[in-house]
Design an enzyme around this catalytic site. Structure first.
Site, PDB file in Angstrom:
ATOM      1  N   HIS A  99       0.834  -1.208   0.000  1.00 21.98           N
ATOM      2  CA  HIS A  99       0.000   0.000   0.000  1.00 21.98           C
ATOM      3  C   HIS A  99       0.863   1.250   0.000  1.00 21.98           C
ATOM      4  CE1 HIS A  99       1.245  -0.287   4.186  1.00 21.98           C
ATOM      5  NE2 HIS A  99       0.995   1.002   4.281  1.00 21.98           N
ATOM      6  N   ASP A 153       0.562   4.883   1.979  1.00 21.58           N
ATOM      7  CA  ASP A 153      -0.236   5.513   3.040  1.00 21.58           C
ATOM      8  C   ASP A 153      -1.047   6.648   2.417  1.00 21.58           C
ATOM      9  OD1 ASP A 153       2.523   5.242   5.418  1.00 21.58           O
ATOM     10  OD2 ASP A 153       0.971   3.803   4.789  1.00 21.58           O
ATOM     11  N   HIS A 161       4.829   0.333   0.037  1.00 27.64           N
ATOM     12  CA  HIS A 161       5.520  -0.499   1.035  1.00 27.64           C
ATOM     13  C   HIS A 161       4.573  -1.558   1.595  1.00 27.64           C
ATOM     14  CE1 HIS A 161       3.583   2.812   3.149  1.00 27.64           C
ATOM     15  NE2 HIS A 161       3.627   2.111   4.256  1.00 27.64           N
ATOM     16  N   ARG A 173       6.964  -8.820  15.842  1.00 25.64           N
ATOM     17  CA  ARG A 173       7.514  -7.532  15.408  1.00 25.64           C
ATOM     18  C   ARG A 173       6.548  -6.416  15.783  1.00 25.64           C
ATOM     19  NH1 ARG A 173       6.991  -4.442  10.694  1.00 25.64           N
ATOM     20  NH2 ARG A 173       8.686  -2.925  10.504  1.00 25.64           N
TER      21      ARG A 173
HETATM   22  C1  LIG Z   1      -5.551   6.519   6.651  1.00 22.53           C
HETATM   23  C2  LIG Z   1      -5.088   5.324   6.975  1.00 22.53           C
HETATM   24  C3  LIG Z   1      -5.709   4.047   6.545  1.00 22.53           C
HETATM   25  C4  LIG Z   1      -4.676   3.009   7.023  1.00 22.53           C
HETATM   26  C5  LIG Z   1      -4.105   3.657   8.253  1.00 22.53           C
HETATM   27  C6  LIG Z   1      -3.872   5.064   7.783  1.00 22.53           C
HETATM   28  C7  LIG Z   1      -2.632   5.059   6.856  1.00 22.53           C
HETATM   29  C8  LIG Z   1      -2.304   3.655   6.331  1.00 22.53           C
HETATM   30  C9  LIG Z   1      -3.564   2.852   5.956  1.00 22.53           C
HETATM   31  C10 LIG Z   1      -3.367   1.323   5.836  1.00 22.53           C
HETATM   32  C11 LIG Z   1      -2.373   0.821   6.899  1.00 22.53           C
HETATM   33  C12 LIG Z   1      -2.885   0.885   4.446  1.00 22.53           C
HETATM   34  C13 LIG Z   1      -2.949  -0.655   4.317  1.00 22.53           C
HETATM   35  C14 LIG Z   1      -4.388  -1.146   4.526  1.00 22.53           C
HETATM   36  C15 LIG Z   1      -4.966  -0.721   5.891  1.00 22.53           C
HETATM   37  C16 LIG Z   1      -6.452  -1.109   5.896  1.00 22.53           C
HETATM   38  C17 LIG Z   1      -4.314  -1.523   7.037  1.00 22.53           C
HETATM   39  O1  LIG Z   1      -3.705  -2.579   6.776  1.00 22.53           O
HETATM   40  O2  LIG Z   1      -4.434  -1.128   8.209  1.00 22.53           O
HETATM   41  C18 LIG Z   1      -4.810   0.821   6.011  1.00 22.53           C
HETATM   42  C19 LIG Z   1      -5.228   1.583   7.271  1.00 22.53           C
HETATM   43  C20 LIG Z   1      -6.729   1.550   7.561  1.00 22.53           C
HETATM   44  O3  LIG Z   1      -7.573   1.734   6.652  1.00 22.53           O
HETATM   45  O4  LIG Z   1      -7.041   1.323   8.749  1.00 22.53           O
HETATM   46  O1  LIG Z   2       4.870  -2.063  10.339  1.00 18.52           O
HETATM   47  C1  LIG Z   2       5.489  -1.535   9.410  1.00 18.52           C
HETATM   48  O2  LIG Z   2       6.709  -1.584   9.294  1.00 18.52           O
HETATM   49  C2  LIG Z   2       4.691  -0.782   8.351  1.00 18.52           C
HETATM   50  C3  LIG Z   2       3.287  -0.483   8.795  1.00 18.52           C
HETATM   51  C4  LIG Z   2       2.583   0.387   7.786  1.00 18.52           C
HETATM   52  O3  LIG Z   2       3.013   0.560   6.668  1.00 18.52           O
HETATM   53  C5  LIG Z   2       1.328   1.043   8.162  1.00 18.52           C
HETATM   54  O4  LIG Z   2       0.825   0.781   9.282  1.00 18.52           O
HETATM   55  O5  LIG Z   2       0.860   1.864   7.313  1.00 18.52           O
HETATM   56 FE   LIG Z   3       2.026   2.178   5.656  1.00 23.35          FE
END
Ligand SMILES: C=C1C[C@]23C[C@H]1CC[C@H]2[C@]1(C)CCC[C@@](C)(C(=O)O)[C@H]1[C@@H]3C(=O)O
Ligand SMILES: O=C(O)CCC(=O)C(=O)O
Ligand SMILES: [Fe+2]
Length: 543
Positions: free
Chosen positions: A412, A414, A468, A478
């Site tokens: 994704h 951010d 990333h 982790r």
């Molecule tokens: C605005 C946001 C949505 C998420 C948290 C913040 C910035 C990163 C996004 C996220 C981590 C991107 C990957 C998918 C996601 C659903 C997650 O894995 O948590 C995303 C976050 C979110 O929507 O909660």
């Molecule tokens: O845990 C990590 O190293 C990355 C987490 C991340 O990319 C996120 O929470 O948006």
């Molecule tokens: Fe991220």
């Protein structure tokens, strides 16, 4: 349905006015009445049968039907009406109601019975795995979405219906896969990610298995600058220029660098990490007291089982909001912890409050550095984020016995502006650069800075939103603490005035709109900003 009836009624009224009524007025009312009714019944019998809803109960999708239609338009999964867009509109039809499925007016896509039935059938097929949408598009996505050139498609070339289908973005709110091992007394009826059980399980539940194109592969290390902030802040012109050039080069390609000697107290960094560990070591029942509510981002989430039902991330998260309050005002983070978890969590709240305050201060220094590296006035971005309202997120990644099949956090960008991430000494963070995934070697006491979608838009695409992900491993848990910097919700996201980077790549939008898109309509991935742009396009197009 109602609209169809209205349209038919209007049509009948109209037919009568133009033909029947004229004749009818000239002759004896009673005699004609009976003939008129017979003729009207004949006419109705000749009309195509009105579609009637096939199902008693319909799934409520988390995405508008119009958006779903747009997303799967090219996938030939629905039987589109042969005469779409060609029907003759009855006079007085309600032009405020547009159906994108029939490409006609008089009823909305939302009310369209035919579309509703077909999406219900499709949804059943997807959830019974008769149709695996991800394989249909994974190659396209893999090839195009990982290709930086295509990924940063020009806004004015965006094709409204060319949304790549994100197979997990159309989800049924109510039904989630309930695995026996993942639901030991879950709350809100949603499955629960019981990491203390799952971490030792030799084969992981299907819902955590990601499509092959996203799975962790052998990779090299990322070569990204580590900026000594202290030297930068005290530096002479020459060293400042050299630092800025290195930051600019990194942000123009993979959108990632690290900062050392950043001024955040090492004991505070450690205290925050210890609090995160303390929280995630609570019993599942205690953590569920802070469970995120449907539609909210704040609180504890286990693998996002309340939001997604496939390609679940192998992680637990704790998210809360941070913003400054006037002097003497409330400490929003302390309040959050005490109100959500109880007074005994006041100390944890205080540590995270101080941590967020330190992250905010550092974020403003970063904004100055980014401004300088982009050749804008040093304070330009700093002032834009002075009243920022940011998101603090603690990530906990348990060990996993099949790490090659799942991901801690999927690929994704951010959606936010910049992210300040503190990671522990366990490798897991990876950045996509030069056409491949590269690992980020943890540097003790350094902080990761990555560019997000919102800052990419603020720089008109000159700085790239960092693609990333986080992988997991068999033996070691982790942790990471991510501070997502966001502008005030109503600030308009647009590049600095003047010819900044040529053609506008993205439309004006607010952080509130993009945040709502990621929380209510779309699962943030590597295409979020592109899909959001199309979504803005299609919703304004069909107003
Ligand atoms: C605005 C946001 C949505 C998420 C948290 C913040 C910035 C990163 C996004 C996220 C981590 C991107 C990957 C998918 C996601 C659903 C997650 O894995 O948590 C995303 C976050 C979110 O929507 O909660
Ligand atoms: O845990 C990590 O190293 C990355 C987490 C991340 O990319 C996120 O929470 O948006
Ligand atoms: Fe991220």
């Amino acid at each position: 349905m109602e609209e169809l009836r209205e349209a038919r009624k209007a049509e009948r009224r109209n037919v009568r006015d133009t033909v029947e009524d004229k004749k009818f007025k000239k002759t004896n009312r009673k005699g004609e009445d009976r003939n008129y009714r017979e003729r009207e019944n004949d006419r109705r019998a000749r009309l195509p049968p009105r579609p009637s809803a096939q199902y008693e109960k319909y799934t409520s999708f988390n995405t508008r039907k119009k958006t779903i239609l747009c997303e799967i338009y090219n996938l030939k999964l629905l039987k589109y009406p042969a005469n779409a867009g060609k029907q003759k509109l009855p006079p007085n039809v309600d032009m405020s109601k547009k159906c994108s499925f029939h490409d006609t007016y008089g009823h909305t896509s939302k009310d369209c019975v035919v579309l509703g039935d077909q999406l219900e059938d499709l949804s059943d097929k997807v959830y019974s795995r008769k149709v695996d949408l991800s394989t249909i598009t994974s190659e396209t996505r893999y090839n195009s979405c990982y290709n930086p050139d295509v990924r940063f498609r020009h806004f004015n070339r965006a094709d409204k219906c060319n949304l790549r289908y994100n197979s997990t973005s159309i989800l049924r709110r109510s039904t989630l896969d309930k695995g026996p091992e993942s639901d030991p007394g879950g709350s809100n009826g949603e499955p629960v990610f019981n990491s203390s059980v799952l971490r030792n399980q030799s084969s992981i539940p299907k819902a955590f298995i990601w499509r092959p194109c996203h799975r962790a592969t052998a990779i090299q290390e990322l070569d990204a600058p580590v900026v000594d902030l202290d030297a930068f802040l005290r530096g002479d012109e020459a060293s400042i220029r050299r630092t800025i050039e290195r930051v600019a080069a990194a942000c123009s390609t993979h959108g990632f660098f690290q900062v050392a000697n950043h001024g955040v107290d090492a004991s505070l960094l450690k205290a925050a990490f210890d609090c995160a560990t303390e929280f995630f070591e609570l019993s599942l029942c205690q953590k569920l007291h802070a469970q995120t509510k449907p539609g909210s981002m704040w609180g504890y989430a286990g693998a996002h089982t309340g939001r997604f039902s496939s390609e679940l991330p192998w992680k637990e998260t704790l998210s809360f909001s941070y913003h400054e309050t006037p002097a003497g005002g409330e400490d929003v983070v302390v309040d959050y912890f005490m109100s959500t978890l109880g007074n005994e969590f006041e100390r944890m709240g205080l540590v995270f409050q101080r941590y967020c305050e330190a992250m905010k201060r550092l974020s403003l220094v970063m904004m100055e550095m980014l401004g300088m590296s982009l050749g804008v006035e040093r304070r330009y971005y700093r002032e834009f984020f002075e009243d920022s309202r940011s998101i603090m997120r603690c990530n906990y990644y348990p060990p996993c016995q099949e790490p090659e099949l799942t991901l801690g956090t999927g690929p994704h960008c951010d959606p936010t502006s910049i992210t300040i991430l503190q990671q522990d000494q366990v490798e897991g963070l990876q950045v996509f650069d030069g056409g491949r995934w590269r690992s980020v070697r943890p540097i003790r006491d350094a902080l990761v800075i990555n560019i997000g979608d919102t800052f990419m838009a603020l720089s008109n695409g000159r700085y790239k939103s960092c693609l990333h992900r986080a992988v997991v491993n068999r033996h070691r848990e982790r942790r990471s603490l991510a501070f997502f910097v966001c502008p005030r919700a109503d600030r308009v996201i647009r590049p600095p005035p003047g010819e900044f980077g040529g053609t506008r790549l993205y439309p004006d939008f607010t952080w509130a709109e993009l945040m709502e898109f990621t929380q209510c309509h779309y699962r943030a991935d590597m295409n979020t900003l592109h899909s959001f742009t199309n979504w803005l396009f299609s919703s304004s197009f069909n107003m």
